[in-house]
Design an enzyme around this catalytic site. Structure first.
Site, PDB file in Angstrom:
ATOM      1  N   ARG A   1      60.355  51.481  42.428  1.00 33.17           N
ATOM      2  CA  ARG A   1      59.228  51.275  42.029  1.00 33.17           C
ATOM      3  C   ARG A   1      58.144  51.452  43.024  1.00 33.17           C
ATOM      4  O   ARG A   1      56.924  52.095  42.688  1.00 33.17           O
ATOM      5  CB  ARG A   1      58.606  49.612  41.518  1.00 33.17           C
ATOM      6  CG  ARG A   1      57.571  49.411  41.018  1.00 33.17           C
ATOM      7  CD  ARG A   1      57.371  47.890  40.529  1.00 33.17           C
ATOM      8  NE  ARG A   1      57.634  46.856  41.719  1.00 33.17           N
ATOM      9  CZ  ARG A   1      57.730  45.735  41.400  1.00 33.17           C
ATOM     10  NH1 ARG A   1      57.463  44.990  40.490  1.00 33.17           N
ATOM     11  NH2 ARG A   1      57.524  45.107  42.482  1.00 33.17           N
TER      12      ARG A   1
ATOM     13  N   TYR B   1      52.261  48.542  47.817  1.00 31.54           N
ATOM     14  CA  TYR B   1      53.280  47.448  48.490  1.00 31.54           C
ATOM     15  C   TYR B   1      54.170  46.886  47.482  1.00 31.54           C
ATOM     16  O   TYR B   1      54.441  47.343  46.213  1.00 31.54           O
ATOM     17  CB  TYR B   1      52.399  46.106  48.841  1.00 31.54           C
ATOM     18  CG  TYR B   1      51.871  45.228  47.927  1.00 31.54           C
ATOM     19  CD1 TYR B   1      51.029  45.499  46.831  1.00 31.54           C
ATOM     20  CD2 TYR B   1      52.555  43.980  47.792  1.00 31.54           C
ATOM     21  CE1 TYR B   1      50.716  44.583  45.984  1.00 31.54           C
ATOM     22  CE2 TYR B   1      52.348  43.057  46.795  1.00 31.54           C
ATOM     23  CZ  TYR B   1      51.390  43.148  45.944  1.00 31.54           C
ATOM     24  OH  TYR B   1      51.098  42.312  44.894  1.00 31.54           O
TER      25      TYR B   1
ATOM     26  N   GLU C   1      49.397  38.726  32.227  1.00 26.23           N
ATOM     27  CA  GLU C   1      50.463  38.260  33.275  1.00 26.23           C
ATOM     28  C   GLU C   1      49.655  37.382  34.342  1.00 26.23           C
ATOM     29  O   GLU C   1      48.668  37.007  34.162  1.00 26.23           O
ATOM     30  CB  GLU C   1      51.079  39.450  33.994  1.00 26.23           C
ATOM     31  CG  GLU C   1      49.920  40.204  34.755  1.00 26.23           C
ATOM     32  CD  GLU C   1      50.626  41.353  35.407  1.00 26.23           C
ATOM     33  OE1 GLU C   1      51.767  41.431  35.920  1.00 26.23           O
ATOM     34  OE2 GLU C   1      49.812  42.494  35.764  1.00 26.23           O
TER      35      GLU C   1
ATOM     36  N   HIS D   1      35.467  58.786  50.604  1.00 25.57           N
ATOM     37  CA  HIS D   1      36.228  58.275  49.678  1.00 25.57           C
ATOM     38  C   HIS D   1      37.322  59.365  49.224  1.00 25.57           C
ATOM     39  O   HIS D   1      38.454  58.802  48.739  1.00 25.57           O
ATOM     40  CB  HIS D   1      35.206  58.158  48.522  1.00 25.57           C
ATOM     41  CG  HIS D   1      34.479  56.691  48.733  1.00 25.57           C
ATOM     42  ND1 HIS D   1      33.231  56.866  49.626  1.00 25.57           N
ATOM     43  CD2 HIS D   1      34.353  55.775  47.920  1.00 25.57           C
ATOM     44  CE1 HIS D   1      32.912  55.697  49.674  1.00 25.57           C
ATOM     45  NE2 HIS D   1      33.422  55.004  48.607  1.00 25.57           N
TER      46      HIS D   1
ATOM     47  N   LEU E   1      52.282  44.649  35.346  1.00 34.19           N
ATOM     48  CA  LEU E   1      53.175  45.069  36.270  1.00 34.19           C
ATOM     49  C   LEU E   1      54.532  44.875  35.790  1.00 34.19           C
ATOM     50  O   LEU E   1      54.942  43.729  35.504  1.00 34.19           O
ATOM     51  CB  LEU E   1      53.032  44.501  37.745  1.00 34.19           C
ATOM     52  CG  LEU E   1      54.025  45.314  38.656  1.00 34.19           C
ATOM     53  CD1 LEU E   1      53.536  46.374  39.318  1.00 34.19           C
ATOM     54  CD2 LEU E   1      54.117  44.036  39.971  1.00 34.19           C
TER      55      LEU E   1
ATOM     56  N   ARG F   1      36.212  57.642  57.393  1.00 37.40           N
ATOM     57  CA  ARG F   1      35.906  57.268  56.270  1.00 37.40           C
ATOM     58  C   ARG F   1      35.278  58.287  55.287  1.00 37.40           C
ATOM     59  O   ARG F   1      34.137  58.922  55.279  1.00 37.40           O
ATOM     60  CB  ARG F   1      34.903  55.926  56.336  1.00 37.40           C
ATOM     61  CG  ARG F   1      34.907  55.397  55.084  1.00 37.40           C
ATOM     62  CD  ARG F   1      34.022  53.848  55.347  1.00 37.40           C
ATOM     63  NE  ARG F   1      33.979  53.087  54.092  1.00 37.40           N
ATOM     64  CZ  ARG F   1      33.194  53.174  53.131  1.00 37.40           C
ATOM     65  NH1 ARG F   1      32.488  54.496  53.152  1.00 37.40           N
ATOM     66  NH2 ARG F   1      33.359  52.569  51.938  1.00 37.40           N
TER      67      ARG F   1
ATOM     68  N   LYS G   1      51.594  48.907  41.653  1.00 33.41           N
ATOM     69  CA  LYS G   1      51.743  47.869  42.704  1.00 33.41           C
ATOM     70  C   LYS G   1      51.034  48.120  43.601  1.00 33.41           C
ATOM     71  O   LYS G   1      51.217  48.465  44.721  1.00 33.41           O
ATOM     72  CB  LYS G   1      53.143  47.541  43.063  1.00 33.41           C
ATOM     73  CG  LYS G   1      53.082  45.973  43.571  1.00 33.41           C
ATOM     74  CD  LYS G   1      54.329  45.636  43.411  1.00 33.41           C
ATOM     75  CE  LYS G   1      54.369  44.061  44.191  1.00 33.41           C
ATOM     76  NZ  LYS G   1      53.696  43.016  43.611  1.00 33.41           N
TER      77      LYS G   1
HETATM   78  N1  PDD Z   1      53.678  39.726  42.902  1.00 32.97           N
HETATM   79  N2  PDD Z   1      52.847  40.805  38.335  1.00 32.97           N
HETATM   80  C1  PDD Z   1      51.970  40.942  39.253  1.00 32.97           C
HETATM   81  C2  PDD Z   1      50.302  40.897  39.200  1.00 32.97           C
HETATM   82  C3  PDD Z   1      52.220  40.626  40.648  1.00 32.97           C
HETATM   83  O1  PDD Z   1      51.601  40.813  41.666  1.00 32.97           O
HETATM   84  C4  PDD Z   1      53.868  40.430  40.682  1.00 32.97           C
HETATM   85  C5  PDD Z   1      54.526  40.413  41.826  1.00 32.97           C
HETATM   86  C6  PDD Z   1      54.645  40.253  39.635  1.00 32.97           C
HETATM   87  C7  PDD Z   1      55.981  40.282  39.697  1.00 32.97           C
HETATM   88  O2  PDD Z   1      56.858  41.376  40.183  1.00 32.97           O
HETATM   89  P1  PDD Z   1      58.356  41.141  40.745  1.00 32.97           P
HETATM   90  O3  PDD Z   1      58.913  40.359  39.885  1.00 32.97           O
HETATM   91  O4  PDD Z   1      58.676  42.600  41.128  1.00 32.97           O
HETATM   92  O5  PDD Z   1      57.887  40.460  41.979  1.00 32.97           O
HETATM   93  C8  PDD Z   1      53.869  40.482  38.202  1.00 32.97           C
HETATM   94  C9  PDD Z   1      54.081  39.612  44.529  1.00 32.97           C
HETATM   95  C10 PDD Z   1      55.346  38.826  44.727  1.00 32.97           C
HETATM   96  C11 PDD Z   1      52.967  39.334  45.378  1.00 32.97           C
HETATM   97  O6  PDD Z   1      52.257  39.996  45.130  1.00 32.97           O
HETATM   98  O7  PDD Z   1      53.446  38.627  46.195  1.00 32.97           O
END
Ligand code: PDD
Length: 287
Positions: free
Chosen positions: A52, A33, A182, A102, A207, A100, A149
């Site tokens: 990304r 996403y 993070e 895996h 991330l 389904r 992501k």
């Molecule tokens: N989250 N780290 C994690 C684990 C995240 O889920 C996100 C973003 C970031 C920051 O990434 P960016 O600057 O590209 O938004 C770092 C989004 C906003 C979410 O899950 O809603």
């Protein structure tokens, strides 16, 4: 408010916006996403978000649902149809619908795509940033590929819920060696005691946030002293300032970590300046 979602080629009223029971996103969290900020009706850093997305898809050997140009059209159209001026647009791609199993489905299985958009309360966000927020910390118990992501977010969800139950806005993960990785949905930053701005390198268990990349440009533009290196929780407790970055909140000052006030217990000048100048450095789609 009338809302629509883009689901596999069609714009549907919210009530009718559904995915299949055997969508692999639903069954296995087998998807990726992006969340992109919308500001005055324009997408912020769309190009980087799409780049990304492509990287996440490649890392999971998933096919792209359409070209970047077509994706950009869908993102804009979803923002326009929902009349979002300031908010976010959400894009999710799963490996598609299949019985389904895996292992990956047949190669011809089309990826499934959903796009939604919603307004965020700008004044509420500004108030939150002016006051600063609290963070709690938790052991980082995520898998090794948090650079992707992916929609597999169980540890992040549990961490955010733990934060909420303790009256905090965000949870920061801490690795086995005592270094902050993070946030559950944001990147973590501090201004160390000697005034150096610190954030963890993006190749080490985080991330690579798009807001993080933009903030690094602001930092360079301001000629601020900074270092991309892991910082410990102890350093964070003793920091002059702390803040987090993410597309949905840009730069959000952190004034308490695990109940301890950071610096003077209010948003610091560096976080405030970075927030203020953020959009001068971000790319805004004018189309
Ligand atoms: N989250 N780290 C994690 C684990 C995240 O889920 C996100 C973003 C970031 C920051 O990434 P960016 O600057 O590209 O938004 C770092 C989004 C906003 C979410 O899950 O809603």
């Amino acid at each position: 408010m009338f809302r629509v979602a883009y689901v596999n080629g069609r714009y549907r009223p919210y009530r009718e916006a559904m995915v299949h029971v055997e969508d692999r996103g639903y069954q296995f969290s087998d998807g990726v996403y992006e969340v992109c900020e919308v500001r005055e009706g324009h997408l912020v850093d769309e190009r980087r978000h799409l780049a990304r997305l492509r990287r996440s898809l490649d890392a999971l050997k998933m096919a792209a649902p359409m070209t970047d140009a077509a994706l950009a059209t869908v993102l804009r159209e979803t923002v326009a149809r929902n009349r979002v001026r300031n908010g976010i647009v959400y894009l999710q791609v799963s490996r598609g619908v299949a019985r389904r199993d895996h292992a990956f489905p047949a190669a011809h299985t089309a990826p499934a795509i959903v796009v939604t958009a919603r307004q965020l309360d700008r004044s509420r966000q500004e108030r939150e940033a002016a006051e600063g927020v609290a963070v709690v910390t938790l052991p980082d118990n995520r898998w090794g590929r948090v650079d992707i992501k992916s929609i597999s977010l169980l540890p992040n969800i549990l961490a955010k819920q733990a934060a909420r139950e303790q009256g905090a806005r965000e949870a920061w993960f801490v690795d086995r060696d005592g270094f902050v990785t993070e946030g559950s949905s944001s990147n973590a930053w501090i201004v160390a005691q000697d005034g150096t701005l610190l954030t963890r390198p993006a190749d080490q268990g985080i991330l690579r946030g798009i807001a993080r990349t933009v903030v690094l440009d602001v930092v360079k533009g301001h000629g601020l002293r900074f270092q991309e290196r892991p910082f410990t929780l102890e350093e964070a407790y003793r920091a002059r300032e702390a803040f987090m970055t993410a597309a949905s909140q840009i730069v959000l000052p952190v004034v308490r970590i695990d109940g301890r006030p950071i610096g003077r217990g209010m948003p610091g000048p560096i976080a405030t300046a970075l927030r203020h100048d953020f959009h001068q450095y971000a790319e805004v789609s004018r189309a």
